[in-house]
Scaffold this active site. Structure first.
Site, PDB file in Angstrom:
ATOM      1  N   HIS A  28     -13.179   2.292  -4.938  1.00 25.55           N
ATOM      2  CA  HIS A  28     -14.099   1.155  -5.175  1.00 25.55           C
ATOM      3  C   HIS A  28     -13.898   0.018  -4.155  1.00 25.55           C
ATOM      4  O   HIS A  28     -13.707  -1.143  -4.504  1.00 25.55           O
ATOM      5  CB  HIS A  28     -14.123   0.687  -6.632  1.00 25.55           C
ATOM      6  CG  HIS A  28     -12.822   0.250  -7.252  1.00 25.55           C
ATOM      7  ND1 HIS A  28     -11.945  -0.606  -6.640  1.00 25.55           N
ATOM      8  CD2 HIS A  28     -12.272   0.540  -8.458  1.00 25.55           C
ATOM      9  CE1 HIS A  28     -10.916  -0.834  -7.437  1.00 25.55           C
ATOM     10  NE2 HIS A  28     -11.093  -0.129  -8.542  1.00 25.55           N
ATOM     11  N   HIS A  82      -5.325   2.441 -20.476  1.00 28.17           N
ATOM     12  CA  HIS A  82      -6.271   1.573 -19.739  1.00 28.17           C
ATOM     13  C   HIS A  82      -7.633   2.262 -19.713  1.00 28.17           C
ATOM     14  O   HIS A  82      -7.725   3.476 -19.516  1.00 28.17           O
ATOM     15  CB  HIS A  82      -5.704   1.393 -18.332  1.00 28.17           C
ATOM     16  CG  HIS A  82      -6.513   0.579 -17.384  1.00 28.17           C
ATOM     17  ND1 HIS A  82      -7.329  -0.464 -17.771  1.00 28.17           N
ATOM     18  CD2 HIS A  82      -6.621   0.655 -16.027  1.00 28.17           C
ATOM     19  CE1 HIS A  82      -7.886  -0.998 -16.692  1.00 28.17           C
ATOM     20  NE2 HIS A  82      -7.487  -0.330 -15.627  1.00 28.17           N
ATOM     21  N   GLU A  84     -10.216   1.801 -17.576  1.00 28.94           N
ATOM     22  CA  GLU A  84     -10.963   1.998 -16.324  1.00 28.94           C
ATOM     23  C   GLU A  84     -11.143   3.498 -16.063  1.00 28.94           C
ATOM     24  O   GLU A  84     -10.304   4.337 -16.418  1.00 28.94           O
ATOM     25  CB  GLU A  84     -10.241   1.301 -15.158  1.00 28.94           C
ATOM     26  CG  GLU A  84     -11.212   0.981 -14.029  1.00 28.94           C
ATOM     27  CD  GLU A  84     -10.654   0.026 -12.968  1.00 28.94           C
ATOM     28  OE1 GLU A  84      -9.505  -0.416 -13.081  1.00 28.94           O
ATOM     29  OE2 GLU A  84     -11.411  -0.275 -12.016  1.00 28.94           O
ATOM     30  N   ASP A  86     -10.927   5.710 -13.818  1.00 28.54           N
ATOM     31  CA  ASP A  86      -9.999   6.661 -13.195  1.00 28.54           C
ATOM     32  C   ASP A  86      -8.968   7.186 -14.191  1.00 28.54           C
ATOM     33  O   ASP A  86      -8.304   8.189 -13.918  1.00 28.54           O
ATOM     34  CB  ASP A  86      -9.302   6.055 -11.959  1.00 28.54           C
ATOM     35  CG  ASP A  86      -8.752   4.663 -12.201  1.00 28.54           C
ATOM     36  OD1 ASP A  86      -9.267   3.965 -13.091  1.00 28.54           O
ATOM     37  OD2 ASP A  86      -7.826   4.260 -11.488  1.00 28.54           O
ATOM     38  N   HIS A 152      -4.002  -4.751 -15.323  1.00 26.96           N
ATOM     39  CA  HIS A 152      -4.797  -5.793 -14.717  1.00 26.96           C
ATOM     40  C   HIS A 152      -6.104  -6.070 -15.448  1.00 26.96           C
ATOM     41  O   HIS A 152      -6.917  -6.877 -14.983  1.00 26.96           O
ATOM     42  CB  HIS A 152      -5.082  -5.420 -13.247  1.00 26.96           C
ATOM     43  CG  HIS A 152      -5.976  -4.216 -13.081  1.00 26.96           C
ATOM     44  ND1 HIS A 152      -7.102  -4.271 -12.308  1.00 26.96           N
ATOM     45  CD2 HIS A 152      -5.959  -2.980 -13.593  1.00 26.96           C
ATOM     46  CE1 HIS A 152      -7.698  -3.090 -12.319  1.00 26.96           C
ATOM     47  NE2 HIS A 152      -7.028  -2.307 -13.087  1.00 26.96           N
ATOM     48  N   ASP A 171      -1.508   1.369 -14.171  1.00 29.44           N
ATOM     49  CA  ASP A 171      -1.784   0.884 -12.814  1.00 29.44           C
ATOM     50  C   ASP A 171      -0.578   0.173 -12.180  1.00 29.44           C
ATOM     51  O   ASP A 171      -0.410   0.206 -10.957  1.00 29.44           O
ATOM     52  CB  ASP A 171      -2.964  -0.098 -12.832  1.00 29.44           C
ATOM     53  CG  ASP A 171      -4.305   0.612 -12.847  1.00 29.44           C
ATOM     54  OD1 ASP A 171      -4.393   1.736 -12.319  1.00 29.44           O
ATOM     55  OD2 ASP A 171      -5.271   0.052 -13.378  1.00 29.44           O
ATOM     56  N   TYR A 197      -1.219  -1.908  -2.563  1.00 26.55           N
ATOM     57  CA  TYR A 197      -1.771  -1.723  -3.903  1.00 26.55           C
ATOM     58  C   TYR A 197      -1.651  -3.020  -4.706  1.00 26.55           C
ATOM     59  O   TYR A 197      -2.605  -3.501  -5.311  1.00 26.55           O
ATOM     60  CB  TYR A 197      -1.000  -0.583  -4.569  1.00 26.55           C
ATOM     61  CG  TYR A 197      -1.487  -0.188  -5.929  1.00 26.55           C
ATOM     62  CD1 TYR A 197      -2.351   0.888  -6.099  1.00 26.55           C
ATOM     63  CD2 TYR A 197      -1.083  -0.887  -7.055  1.00 26.55           C
ATOM     64  CE1 TYR A 197      -2.780   1.260  -7.355  1.00 26.55           C
ATOM     65  CE2 TYR A 197      -1.508  -0.526  -8.306  1.00 26.55           C
ATOM     66  CZ  TYR A 197      -2.358   0.554  -8.458  1.00 26.55           C
ATOM     67  OH  TYR A 197      -2.786   0.907  -9.703  1.00 26.55           O
ATOM     68  N   HIS A 230      -0.831   6.166 -10.668  1.00 22.95           N
ATOM     69  CA  HIS A 230      -1.248   6.418  -9.277  1.00 22.95           C
ATOM     70  C   HIS A 230       0.003   6.582  -8.416  1.00 22.95           C
ATOM     71  O   HIS A 230       0.914   5.748  -8.486  1.00 22.95           O
ATOM     72  CB  HIS A 230      -2.060   5.247  -8.707  1.00 22.95           C
ATOM     73  CG  HIS A 230      -3.361   4.997  -9.389  1.00 22.95           C
ATOM     74  ND1 HIS A 230      -4.443   5.838  -9.283  1.00 22.95           N
ATOM     75  CD2 HIS A 230      -3.765   3.982 -10.195  1.00 22.95           C
ATOM     76  CE1 HIS A 230      -5.455   5.363  -9.984  1.00 22.95           C
ATOM     77  NE2 HIS A 230      -5.076   4.237 -10.557  1.00 22.95           N
TER      78      HIS A 230
HETATM   79 FE1  FEO Z   1      -7.456  -0.142 -13.284  1.00 23.17          FE
HETATM   80 FE2  FEO Z   1      -6.268   2.814 -11.956  1.00 23.17          FE
HETATM   81  O1  FEO Z   1      -7.479   1.669 -12.846  1.00 23.17           O
END
Ligand code: FEO
Length: 399
Positions: A28, A82, A84, A86, A152, A171, A197, A230
């Site tokens: 993104h 989370h 989001e 991903d 976040h 994250d 990151y 990640h």
């Molecule tokens: Fe806030 Fe890896 O998504």
């Protein structure tokens, strides 16, 4: 076993089974020249828990990996740290296979999941809302949840496996890199990737990072391994990434100047190079960063540890050149703290860019250390000398 879907054991019965996205180049808008991973984890005990899922396009790969260990229809719990995409967008695929599984999330997490997945039957899912300190027994093991509001997103949380002292940090503490290895002791230094990151994802939330570290201490959580969603898992010396987060969140800097600019016909670039030479004459670390020749996410990482930046733009239509405007919009959202800036630039028939840069930098929270430097058309020798002197002054400000 198919290497692509081979789980990696973190501890007895605790597995990584994420997806390596070798071709990811843009997350993104965040440049990811080294690819990325979406890490999902499975804990097999009396009860079976899946922690986080992966991007929907990789749901099939995740399910194949789960099948190498267990029948996915037997999953008892899905922990959604989370919302989001991903991490949650394969949840519908998992819930189609294991509709009885209970989904654990924070209050905001449940609300977000229900918003995103209303059309695919989330009303039918069995949710349990958790908060900091809530626990879930899997039989021989216990999961504890820690809300990490605004680390976040408002819904974010971490999951701690008490007996094995593994923190599943979603994250936080991640990096965007693709590698065939899963642990930090198997790869070279990834701190630069972790800094990039942090700067692009977590920089606005420094005070929450510091409060989180205090909370972990208060809860008496001992950490042997940090398993983010990640990148690589911090198995060797996991304190190193916590300490780095504390340094970044505290705004620690090193003597360094960045000259960030864009140019139309070369005049602003000439100014940028003379400012650079002025800084170099003071033996202070400096980088020249053209906004159309460098990934913005890499520039943001440089800003993380730089106390002073100079931002240059030519004037276009009485304002900033649009790449500069776009970059400053991005930078403003990341709210870097305790930093200084100066503006410079060239104009033809009417100015405007330097004032506009200053205004934008001020609203981004930078201290403007002196009025910006601007030249008409092409800088002459006197004006270039002024740029060199400006470089010397900002080098001093960076020390
Ligand atoms: Fe806030 Fe890896 O998504």
């Amino acid at each position: 076993m198919d290497e692509n879907h081979k789980p990696v054991e973190l501890a007895k019965g605790v597995y990584w089974l994420g997806v390596i996205d070798w071709n990811l180049r843009d997350f993104h808008g965040f440049a990811t020249p080294g690819g990325g991973t979406y890490n999902s984890y499975l804990i097999v005990d009396d009860k079976i828990a899946l922690i986080d899922t992966v991007k929907a396009q990789f749901a099939g790969e995740l399910i194949k990996s789960i099948k190498t260990l267990i029948d996915p229809s037997k999953i008892d719990y899905v922990i959604e740290n989370h919302v989001e995409m991903d991490h949650s967008s394969s949840l519908p695929a998992i819930m189609r296979i294991a509709p009885q599984a209970r989904v654990f999330a924070t209050k905001h997490g449940k609300a977000g999941i229900c918003n995103y997945y209303k059309a695919v039957g989330c009303d039918e899912w069995d949710f349990e809302v958790v908060e900091t300190g809530s626990e879930l027994s899997l039989g021989n093991r216990t999961l504890m949840f820690i809300e990490t509001i605004m680390l976040h997103w408002p819904d974010s949380m971490h999951t701690y496996l008490k007996e094995d002292r593994i923190l599943f940090s979603n994250d936080a503490f991640g990096q965007h890199i693709a590698t065939s290895h899963r642990f930090n002791d198997k790869v070279g230094d990834v701190m630069d990737d972790a800094a990039t990151y942090y700067a692009n994802i977590l920089m606005p939330f420094g005070s929450q990072v510091l409060a989180y570290v205090d909370k972990v201490k208060e809860l008496g959580i001992e950490i042997d391994m940090i398993a983010p969603s990640h990148g690589i898992i911090w198995r060797q010396n996991p304190e190193q990434i916590i300490n780095a987060y504390v340094r970044w969140a505290s705004g620690e800097t090193v003597p360094k100047v960045l000259v960030i600019y864009d140019t139309m016909w070369g005049s602003t670039e000439r100014m940028a190079k003379e400012i650079l030479h002025g800084v170099m004459s003071k033996d202070v670390d400096v980088k020249l960063l053209n906004l159309r020749k460098n990934d913005w996410s890499m520039i943001i990482k440089e800003i993380l540890e730089a106390p002073v930046i100079a931002v240059g733009s030519p004037t276009v239509n009485n304002g900033m050149f649009f790449p500069v405007g776009g970059f400053l919009t991005y930078l403003k959202g990341l709210r870097p703290k305790g930093k200084k800036a100066v503006a410079f630039g060239s104009f033809g028939w009417g100015g405007g860019a330097v004032k506009a840069v200053e205004k934008e930098m001020e609203s981004a929270g930078f201290e403007i250390i002196e009025p910006g430097l601007q030249v008409k058309f092409r800088p002459d020798e006197d004006e270039l000398e002024s740029c060199r002197k400006l470089g010397i002054r900002i080098a001093d400000a960076a020390k």
